[in-house]
Design a protein around this motif. Structure first.
Motif, PDB file in Angstrom:
ATOM      1  N   GLN A 144       0.817  -1.214   0.000  1.00  0.00           N
ATOM      2  CA  GLN A 144       0.000   0.000   0.000  1.00  0.00           C
ATOM      3  C   GLN A 144       0.854   1.269   0.000  1.00  0.00           C
ATOM      4  N   SER A 145       2.142   1.118   0.322  1.00  0.00           N
ATOM      5  CA  SER A 145       3.048   2.265   0.267  1.00  0.00           C
ATOM      6  C   SER A 145       3.867   2.253  -1.008  1.00  0.00           C
ATOM      7  N   GLY A 146       3.521   1.361  -1.937  1.00  0.00           N
ATOM      8  CA  GLY A 146       4.293   1.251  -3.163  1.00  0.00           C
ATOM      9  C   GLY A 146       5.515   0.384  -3.014  1.00  0.00           C
ATOM     10  N   GLY A 147       5.594  -0.413  -1.929  1.00  0.00           N
ATOM     11  CA  GLY A 147       6.694  -1.339  -1.741  1.00  0.00           C
ATOM     12  C   GLY A 147       8.039  -0.644  -1.635  1.00  0.00           C
ATOM     13  N   SER A 148       9.084  -1.439  -1.816  1.00  0.00           N
ATOM     14  CA  SER A 148      10.445  -0.904  -1.766  1.00  0.00           C
ATOM     15  C   SER A 148      10.660   0.139  -2.850  1.00  0.00           C
ATOM     16  N   PHE A 149       9.992  -0.042  -3.979  1.00  0.00           N
ATOM     17  CA  PHE A 149      10.150   0.884  -5.096  1.00  0.00           C
ATOM     18  C   PHE A 149       9.703   2.290  -4.693  1.00  0.00           C
ATOM     19  N   GLY A 150       8.518   2.382  -4.098  1.00  0.00           N
ATOM     20  CA  GLY A 150       7.993   3.680  -3.690  1.00  0.00           C
ATOM     21  C   GLY A 150       8.818   4.321  -2.591  1.00  0.00           C
ATOM     22  N   ALA A 151       9.243   3.516  -1.615  1.00  0.00           N
ATOM     23  CA  ALA A 151      10.053   4.059  -0.515  1.00  0.00           C
ATOM     24  C   ALA A 151      11.360   4.637  -1.054  1.00  0.00           C
ATOM     25  N   SER A 152      11.944   3.930  -2.007  1.00  0.00           N
ATOM     26  CA  SER A 152      13.208   4.388  -2.584  1.00  0.00           C
ATOM     27  C   SER A 152      13.039   5.694  -3.357  1.00  0.00           C
ATOM     28  N   LEU A 153      11.970   5.786  -4.150  1.00  0.00           N
ATOM     29  CA  LEU A 153      11.756   7.009  -4.925  1.00  0.00           C
ATOM     30  C   LEU A 153      11.514   8.207  -4.013  1.00  0.00           C
ATOM     31  N   ARG A 154      10.788   7.992  -2.932  1.00  0.00           N
ATOM     32  CA  ARG A 154      10.552   9.106  -2.004  1.00  0.00           C
ATOM     33  C   ARG A 154      11.864   9.597  -1.399  1.00  0.00           C
ATOM     34  N   GLU A 155      12.749   8.672  -1.105  1.00  0.00           N
ATOM     35  CA  GLU A 155      14.052   9.052  -0.556  1.00  0.00           C
ATOM     36  C   GLU A 155      14.880   9.820  -1.597  1.00  0.00           C
ATOM     37  N   ILE A 156      14.843   9.345  -2.845  1.00  0.00           N
ATOM     38  CA  ILE A 156      15.588  10.007  -3.919  1.00  0.00           C
ATOM     39  C   ILE A 156      15.099  11.438  -4.113  1.00  0.00           C
ATOM     40  N   LEU A 157      13.783  11.624  -4.104  1.00  0.00           N
ATOM     41  CA  LEU A 157      13.215  12.944  -4.375  1.00  0.00           C
ATOM     42  C   LEU A 157      13.293  13.891  -3.177  1.00  0.00           C
ATOM     43  N   ALA A 158      13.625  13.375  -2.027  1.00  0.00           N
ATOM     44  CA  ALA A 158      13.787  14.222  -0.839  1.00  0.00           C
ATOM     45  C   ALA A 158      15.202  14.768  -0.705  1.00  0.00           C
ATOM     46  N   ASP A 159      16.091  14.344  -1.553  1.00  0.00           N
ATOM     47  CA  ASP A 159      17.506  14.715  -1.459  1.00  0.00           C
ATOM     48  C   ASP A 159      17.716  16.155  -1.919  1.00  0.00           C
ATOM     49  N   LYS A 160      17.985  17.060  -0.985  1.00  0.00           N
ATOM     50  CA  LYS A 160      18.140  18.483  -1.293  1.00  0.00           C
ATOM     51  C   LYS A 160      19.527  18.827  -1.853  1.00  0.00           C
ATOM     52  N   MET A 161      20.435  17.858  -1.792  1.00  0.00           N
ATOM     53  CA  MET A 161      21.804  18.113  -2.251  1.00  0.00           C
ATOM     54  C   MET A 161      22.058  17.577  -3.650  1.00  0.00           C
ATOM     55  N   ALA A 162      21.018  17.105  -4.328  1.00  0.00           N
ATOM     56  CA  ALA A 162      21.213  16.482  -5.638  1.00  0.00           C
ATOM     57  C   ALA A 162      21.803  17.464  -6.643  1.00  0.00           C
ATOM     58  N   PHE A 163      21.269  18.694  -6.679  1.00  0.00           N
ATOM     59  CA  PHE A 163      21.786  19.704  -7.606  1.00  0.00           C
ATOM     60  C   PHE A 163      23.241  20.023  -7.303  1.00  0.00           C
ATOM     61  N   ALA A 164      23.554  20.228  -6.033  1.00  0.00           N
ATOM     62  CA  ALA A 164      24.913  20.617  -5.647  1.00  0.00           C
ATOM     63  C   ALA A 164      25.926  19.548  -6.036  1.00  0.00           C
ATOM     64  N   ARG A 165      25.582  18.278  -5.839  1.00  0.00           N
ATOM     65  CA  ARG A 165      26.503  17.203  -6.199  1.00  0.00           C
ATOM     66  C   ARG A 165      26.717  17.154  -7.712  1.00  0.00           C
ATOM     67  N   HIS A 166      25.627  17.311  -8.459  1.00  0.00           N
ATOM     68  CA  HIS A 166      25.726  17.303  -9.919  1.00  0.00           C
ATOM     69  C   HIS A 166      26.606  18.459 -10.385  1.00  0.00           C
ATOM     70  N   GLN A 167      26.368  19.638  -9.847  1.00  0.00           N
ATOM     71  CA  GLN A 167      27.153  20.807 -10.239  1.00  0.00           C
ATOM     72  C   GLN A 167      28.634  20.614  -9.902  1.00  0.00           C
ATOM     73  N   GLU A 168      28.906  20.083  -8.721  1.00  0.00           N
ATOM     74  CA  GLU A 168      30.297  19.852  -8.314  1.00  0.00           C
ATOM     75  C   GLU A 168      30.989  18.867  -9.265  1.00  0.00           C
ATOM     76  N   ALA A 169      30.281  17.803  -9.650  1.00  0.00           N
ATOM     77  CA  ALA A 169      30.854  16.835 -10.585  1.00  0.00           C
ATOM     78  C   ALA A 169      31.117  17.476 -11.944  1.00  0.00           C
ATOM     79  N   ASN A 170      30.193  18.325 -12.391  1.00  0.00           N
ATOM     80  CA  ASN A 170      30.365  19.001 -13.677  1.00  0.00           C
ATOM     81  C   ASN A 170      31.609  19.889 -13.706  1.00  0.00           C
ATOM     82  N   LEU A 171      31.911  20.507 -12.553  1.00  0.00           N
ATOM     83  CA  LEU A 171      32.991  21.481 -12.515  1.00  0.00           C
ATOM     84  C   LEU A 171      34.339  20.874 -12.120  1.00  0.00           C
ATOM     85  N   ALA A 172      34.400  19.563 -11.977  1.00  0.00           N
ATOM     86  CA  ALA A 172      35.687  18.911 -11.747  1.00  0.00           C
ATOM     87  C   ALA A 172      36.609  19.229 -12.926  1.00  0.00           C
TER      88      ALA A 172
END
Length: 478
Positions: free
Chosen positions: A5-33
């Motif tokens: 009813q919570s979407g199983g492991s798949f749903g729990a994982s996606l919610r965790e991925i979308l809650a990550d506030k540092m995703a942009f910063a990590r991507h930008q840092e990797a781009n500027l290496a």
């Protein structure tokens, strides 16, 4: 086992991925290496590219982009592109005048480039392209820095990576994109009730088309493997299977290739699912396999176990059961237009209409056409490949988690026996909302806005008076 009813492991994982506030910063840092900046600069200089499309696929399977002079690549790695958020929903306005996806007051998103996706367009070597990932801008505070769930390319990539981490499995796929070409010089003449399929004379008429499409595909790293003529103006050109996100990216690119070839040859190229009654529709069968990954980088196809006769392993059976159980709830994705459902109503044209499976039979939703792959036959040529793979992956994981049983070919299990596949866009909307597992597994924003788009499309269609209605009712009533 996690709660369905919570979407199983798949749903729990996606919610965790979308809650990550540092995703942009990590991507930008990797781009500027420094190595990344230097490598992209070197590629641009050695190819001679002068202009670059910075692109993002939309929810409706189109692509939005900005063109930037190539010398600004370092600035783009840092800042990326910015669009009004509703660009991800194709800037579609509802019948009531609302801009779907947030209205005119919606903020912009920022799209950071993925430099490894840089390629040169073979029809103009001065133009390149790079795919981007969409984020809510960091300046939004608590809501900033996160991946936007309407970026289905980025969402599926992240979901697949997490799936592999949980299960040790990788989803690979190969697509069969059918499409219809019309224009001077490629008209077909046949006897009554005779199919033009497979005839070399018809392939010859399409020779200018397939030569250009195949050569452009090869220049863009497609491993083109075969093609055939299937119905009036309809050809299917296939490339080799790969990790599912690469396959999806190639499908996005393939559409661009075909549109470019049509422009060059003075033809029209259409991915409309059902252009004509009495002719085969344009499907996009998804050939799926699951591979167990080893630490040394090798992989084993767990849909195959070495038997010679056609078969499905226990893992395959569980995956099939999950896909069949969730076929009604995912049909809005697999058949995303009003026209999609005309494919299933036209009897005798090889389009499946039930939630069933079999061994090398073309009338079922899933067939084992060769050992080692599951052919999911419901998607059509208008499909968003990132979204279709996302929904199939969620359904597969549910089948594996719950160890579902699909029954035998032609004899569905109790869990599958009552499954009814929607046969109109309207009924697909209802089934989409009724699938509690998929609704819980997917991001709320994604399902809410996708539903709004599809409800609006269905309402527009229902409000149109057609020529068929005139022919049936103008003189015949009472």
């Amino acid at each position: 086992m996690s709660d369905p009813q919570s979407g199983g492991s798949f749903g729990a994982s996606l919610r965790e991925i979308l809650a990550d506030k540092m995703a942009f910063a990590r991507h930008q840092e990797a781009n500027l290496a420094p190595d990344t900046v230097a490598a992209l600069g070197a590629r641009i200089r050695e190819t001679g590219v002068k202009y670059i499309y910075y692109m993002i696929p939309t929810l409706g399977a189109r692509t939005v982009a900005k063109v930037v002079p190539a010398e600004h690549y370092e600035r783009m790695l840092r800042k990326g592109i910015a669009f009004h958020r509703t660009a991800l929903t194709d800037l579609q306005t509802s019948r009531e005048g609302e801009l779907i996806g947030g209205g005119v007051e919606a903020h912009e998103f920022w799209g950071l480039p993925e430099p490894e996706t840089f390629q040169v367009l073979p029809w103009d070597p001065e133009v390149g392209r790079i795919f981007c990932t969409a984020y809510d801008p960091p300046h939004l505070g608590e809501d900033g820095g996160r991946l936007i769930p309407l970026d289905t390319r980025a969402l599926f990539t992240a979901a697949h990576r997490a799936f592999s981490e949980r299960t040790g499995l990788e989803l690979r796929s190969g697509l069969e994109p059918e499409m219809t070409w019309v224009g001077p010089g490629i008209e077909v003449v046949t006897k009554d009730d005779q199919s033009p399929a497979y005839q070399v004379e018809n392939l010859e008429k399409m020779r200018p088309v397939f030569k250009k499409v195949i050569s452009y595909g090869q220049a863009l790293d497609f491993d083109m493997i075969q093609g055939d003529y299937e119905d009036d103006g309809q050809i299917e050109l296939n490339w080799n299977y790969d990790r599912a996100e690469r396959t999806s990216e190639r499908m996005t690119t393939y559409r661009q290739i075909c549109k470019q070839v049509a422009r060059e040859l003075g033809l029209q190229a259409s991915f409309m699912p059902k252009p004509y009654n009495g002719k085969m529709g344009n499907g996009c069968h998804h050939n799926l396999s699951l591979w167990r990954l080893a630490d040394d980088g090798s992989a084993e196809n767990v849909i195959e176990d070495g038997r010679v006769e056609l078969h499905a392993t226990e893992t395959a059976r569980q995956a099939i059961a999950g896909m069949l159980l969730h076929t009604p709830g995912s049909m809005l994705v697999m058949g995303s237009t009003v026209n999609s459902y005309k494919r299933y109503w036209d009897a005798g044209q090889f389009a499946p209409s039930g939630a069933d499976w079999g061994l090398d039979t073309r009338g079922v939703a899933i067939r084992i056409s060769a050992n080692g792959r599951m052919e999911y036959r419901l998607p059509d040529a208008s499909v968003n490949p990132y979204l279709s793979h996302l929904y199939l992956l969620a359904a597969i994981e549910h089948g594996l988690e719950a160890q579902m049983d699909p029954g035998d070919p032609g004899v569905p299990s109790d869990a599958i026996a009552g499954v009814v596949v929607p046969n109109t866009l309207g009924s697909a909307i209802e089934a989409f909302e009724a699938d509690e597992y998929l609704m819980a597994a997917m991001p709320e924003e994604l399902t809410r806005i996708f539903l709004q788009l599809k409800r609006d499309e269905w309402a527009r269609y229902c409000g149109q008076i057609t020529q068929w209605e005139f022919e049936q009712y103008w003189e015949a009533i009472p």
